[in-house]
Design a protein around this motif. Structure first.
Motif, PDB file in Angstrom:
ATOM      1  N   UNK A  24       0.842  -1.198   0.000  1.00  0.00           N
ATOM      2  CA  UNK A  24       0.000   0.000   0.000  1.00  0.00           C
ATOM      3  C   UNK A  24       0.877   1.249   0.000  1.00  0.00           C
ATOM      4  N   UNK A  25       1.937   1.213   0.768  1.00  0.00           N
ATOM      5  CA  UNK A  25       2.848   2.356   0.820  1.00  0.00           C
ATOM      6  C   UNK A  25       3.532   2.570  -0.528  1.00  0.00           C
ATOM      7  N   UNK A  26       3.839   1.469  -1.234  1.00  0.00           N
ATOM      8  CA  UNK A  26       4.449   1.589  -2.561  1.00  0.00           C
ATOM      9  C   UNK A  26       3.476   2.241  -3.546  1.00  0.00           C
ATOM     10  N   UNK A  27       2.218   1.804  -3.516  1.00  0.00           N
ATOM     11  CA  UNK A  27       1.218   2.414  -4.395  1.00  0.00           C
ATOM     12  C   UNK A  27       1.120   3.920  -4.125  1.00  0.00           C
ATOM     13  N   UNK A  28       1.163   4.274  -2.861  1.00  0.00           N
ATOM     14  CA  UNK A  28       1.087   5.690  -2.491  1.00  0.00           C
ATOM     15  C   UNK A  28       2.325   6.450  -2.954  1.00  0.00           C
ATOM     16  N   UNK A  29       3.490   5.811  -2.808  1.00  0.00           N
ATOM     17  CA  UNK A  29       4.738   6.468  -3.222  1.00  0.00           C
ATOM     18  C   UNK A  29       4.769   6.692  -4.729  1.00  0.00           C
ATOM     19  N   UNK A  30       4.255   5.733  -5.497  1.00  0.00           N
ATOM     20  CA  UNK A  30       4.210   5.908  -6.956  1.00  0.00           C
ATOM     21  C   UNK A  30       3.329   7.098  -7.330  1.00  0.00           C
ATOM     22  N   UNK A  31       2.175   7.208  -6.671  1.00  0.00           N
ATOM     23  CA  UNK A  31       1.284   8.336  -6.944  1.00  0.00           C
ATOM     24  C   UNK A  31       1.924   9.654  -6.511  1.00  0.00           C
ATOM     25  N   UNK A  32       2.560   9.642  -5.376  1.00  0.00           N
ATOM     26  CA  UNK A  32       3.249  10.837  -4.862  1.00  0.00           C
ATOM     27  C   UNK A  32       4.334  11.286  -5.848  1.00  0.00           C
ATOM     28  N   UNK A  33       5.167  10.324  -6.281  1.00  0.00           N
ATOM     29  CA  UNK A  33       6.262  10.651  -7.201  1.00  0.00           C
ATOM     30  C   UNK A  33       5.734  11.123  -8.550  1.00  0.00           C
ATOM     31  N   UNK A  34       4.758  10.391  -9.092  1.00  0.00           N
ATOM     32  CA  UNK A  34       4.237  10.731 -10.409  1.00  0.00           C
ATOM     33  C   UNK A  34       3.593  12.107 -10.464  1.00  0.00           C
ATOM     34  N   UNK A  35       2.784  12.419  -9.458  1.00  0.00           N
ATOM     35  CA  UNK A  35       2.089  13.711  -9.444  1.00  0.00           C
ATOM     36  C   UNK A  35       3.053  14.861  -9.174  1.00  0.00           C
ATOM     37  N   UNK A  36       3.994  14.650  -8.262  1.00  0.00           N
ATOM     38  CA  UNK A  36       4.953  15.717  -7.957  1.00  0.00           C
ATOM     39  C   UNK A  36       5.803  16.033  -9.179  1.00  0.00           C
TER      40      UNK A  36
END
Length: 634
Positions: free
Chosen positions: A59-71
């Motif tokens: 779950x944390x990885x999914x969140x990190x991917x979204x965080x990185x992609x959007x930023x």
């Protein structure tokens, strides 16, 4: 959703999931309403979920991917961009170490296989080739690096501290399983709230123990200082070969780049590939794959006569759409056009940027070496053969350098760092041919091949053993692999792309599996010549994991491997092998005694291929005969 987050105690394993879902809700609203405030709040929630330190790593990885992609998309210059990709890549490595089986790890990695490439593209775009390199190294070849203990991964721990390793494994599994209950935190009874708080406290304690275990590993186990952390670029640059550069080729839908690592330079040399795209890489890879299937070049040719009349239908047929008239990969010249495109768009720009000059084959100057480390769909393309093979502008990579491949920079750097002489007692060559394995096509040429090699090696006084067919069993072959530093396997081989450890060489009495070889203590392993079919062919969905036998043999301890990208014919295989060993034997010096040295194997293969090319023309059939031979390792 806001209320669910507010009611969930800090440390509860389901909090990262709730934060991620809240971020998704805010992102949807911000997109539909064009609200920048909602986007910023969504990114903040993804960051909180990714960095909270507890909850399921998936779950944390999914969140990190979204965080990185959007930023990266909306605020690329933000310091958060690098931090977000760092977090995502570290979690990707953690996820790969949590699975119980290789198949499970590969299933998890397949879902995030684009992450290293996207991170590298972002790094190159931001002028941080060093970070791009770190992310590619940390996010690729995860299963092999675990198995070979070349990097700081969980699989290497038991040999240092078995109790600590077991506790790391136990806690990591508990963290992954946490939060599986689907309860709602809204309108909880008092007892349910107390239970949730107790669970949160227990999970906080587990997360704290996990961090303590990581600190213990990093501070007490030699070589594990960067355990589950990206290796800094400076570490990767400490042990590079001095005979030529390593060139990492990063391909992504956003951009394509080469990152060259050169001994003596304290930072990577970035070469943007302005005329190459991910779409082109996929087109070339798909066209080559379709051609090989049509030509039935997915197994050793056996009794097939490679001199039969050329099939004029060399283009794409069957279920694959035929290219249009103006498609550069048109019928009849698929291979030549792929090689030409790779030359113009990838290889020649890299050689020019690095200052390589064309050398004549008769030149007394040693050709420099170049190690290719391709990623994504480029992993299935023959960079070592890139060139123009007809016309006044004829030129190719073989005129400039001796090519080798490496699954990752760390694999090669480890070989350079730990380079040492082979023990004289085991220095030698073990040969075997398996021409008539039950239920498989007969490959009579393997017998001729190993007998010719054996005779040449004996003439030079080298310690050698040749066992054919049922004269050798799987068990005795393993014993001889421990007693001889180098091996030559002329046989059928099969790759299990779902579980690469079950890939195997086919012997008369049964399969010799890669997992069995890896379990052996092959501390003096030098050269493995795999005269079998497609031993360096990977799986498209797992291109970043480099799932093939050649990489597996490197993981098993061999310093260098000769392998093939597709089927090799009985007509040419013996000639390539004998020319290869002729070159190695000619390099021997008196100090070698009865030993066998494979350190010049890349040059030997280069020589053997040039010899074969002189006997052939530049037709599609001829190109398909010599291109499959590849060299991996030091």
């Amino acid at each position: 959703m806001h209320r669910a987050v507010d009611l969930t105690p800090a440390g509860h394993p389901r909090l990262p999931l709730l934060l991620k879902n809240l971020g998704l809700m805010l992102l949807d609203r911000s997109i539909s309403a064009g609200c920048l405030w909602g986007l910023k709040k969504a990114i903040a929630h993804y960051m909180s979920a990714a960095t909270c330190g507890y909850g399921p790593p998936s779950i944390r990885l999914q969140s990190a991917r979204l965080w990185a992609g959007l930023t990266y998309k909306y605020d690329p210059d933000s310091p958060q961009t690098l931090t977000a990709f760092d977090t995502a890549i570290q979690l990707m490595s953690l996820i790969a170490s949590l699975g119980h089986t290789v198949q499970h790890r590969h299933t998890l990695l397949q879902d995030v296989s684009d992450l290293p490439g996207k991170a590298a593209a972002a790094g190159c775009s931001l002028g941080r080739a060093d970070k791009a390199l770190e992310w590619l190294e940390q996010g690729r070849c995860l299963v092999w690096t675990q198995l070979s203990n070349l990097r700081t991964q969980l699989a290497g721990l038991p040999t240092h501290n078995e109790g600590l390793a077991q506790r790391v494994l136990d806690v990591s599994r508990q963290l992954e399983n946490a939060g599986s209950r689907q309860e709602s935190h809204i309108d909880m009874s008092e007892s349910e709230k107390i239970s949730a708080e107790d669970e949160a406290r227990a999970h906080l304690e587990l997360a704290a123990e996990w961090n303590e275990l990581l600190n213990t590993v990093r501070s007490t186990i030699p070589g594990f200082e960067n355990f589950l952390q990206p290796s800094p670029c400076s570490t990767l640059l400490q042990h590079l070969p001095d005979t030529g550069p390593i060139v990492v080729i990063s391909v992504h839908e956003e951009r394509c780049d080469a990152i060259a690592l050169i001994a003596g330079l304290d930072e990577p040399f970035h070469i943007p590939l302005l005329n190459f795209t991910y779409k082109k890489a996929k087109t070339y890879s798909n066209a080559l794959s379709a051609l090989l299937v049509q030509k039935e070049l997915r197994m050793r040719a056996g009794e097939m006569n490679m001199d039969d009349e050329e099939d004029t239908r060399i283009g794409l047929t069957g279920r694959v759409a035929r290219p249009s008239v103006d498609n550069p990969l048109r019928d009849g010249v698929v291979v030549r056009n792929i090689l030409g495109a790779l030359w113009k768009e990838v290889v020649k720009p890299i050689l020019d940027a690095l200052g390589f000059s064309r050398l004549e084959s008769s030149s007394e100057t040693d050709f420099p070496r170049i190690w290719w480390c391709p990623t994504g769909p480029v992993s299935f393309l023959p960079l070592h053969a890139a060139g123009i093979y007809r016309g006044k502008d004829s030129d190719n990579i073989l005129n400039y350098a001796v090519s080798s491949y490496t699954p990752s920079v760390a694999v090669l750097a480890d070989r350079v760092k730990n380079d040492r002489p082979i023990d004289r007692d085991v220095s030698g060559l073990f040969l075997t041919s398996q021409p008539e394995v039950p239920n498989l096509p007969k490959i009579s040429g393997t017998t001729k091949e190993v007998r010719l090699i054996h005779a040449k090696v004996v003439e030079h006084g080298v310690r050698v053993l040749n066992l054919e067919g049922n004269d050798v069993t799987v068990d005795t072959a393993l014993e001889h692999m421990e007693r001889f530093s180098s091996i030559h396997l002329a046989c059928h081989a099969s790759q299990d792309q779902n579980d690469p450890l079950q890939s195997r060489f086919r012997f008369h009495d049964g399969p010799l599996e890669l997992s069995t070889i890896i379990r052996k203590n092959l501390k003096n392993a030098d050269l493995a010549f795999l005269s079998a079919c497609q031993t360096s062919t990977g799986k498209e969905e797992l291109s970043e994991e480099v799932v093939h036998l050649a990489a597996g043999m490197l993981a098993a301890g061999y310093r260098r491997v000769v392998a093939t990208m597709w089927a090799i014919g009985d007509k040419h295989a013996p000639d390539v092998a004998t020319d290869f060993y002729d070159y190695l034997l000619a390099q021997r010096v008196e100090a070698d005694g009865s030993g066998f040295d494979g350190s010049k194997s890349a040059y030997a293969l280069h020589h053997a291929i040039q010899q074969l090319r002189q006997r052939l023309d530049n037709s599609e059939k001829s190109l398909l005969a010599w291109i499959p031979y590849v060299h991996f390792g030091f």
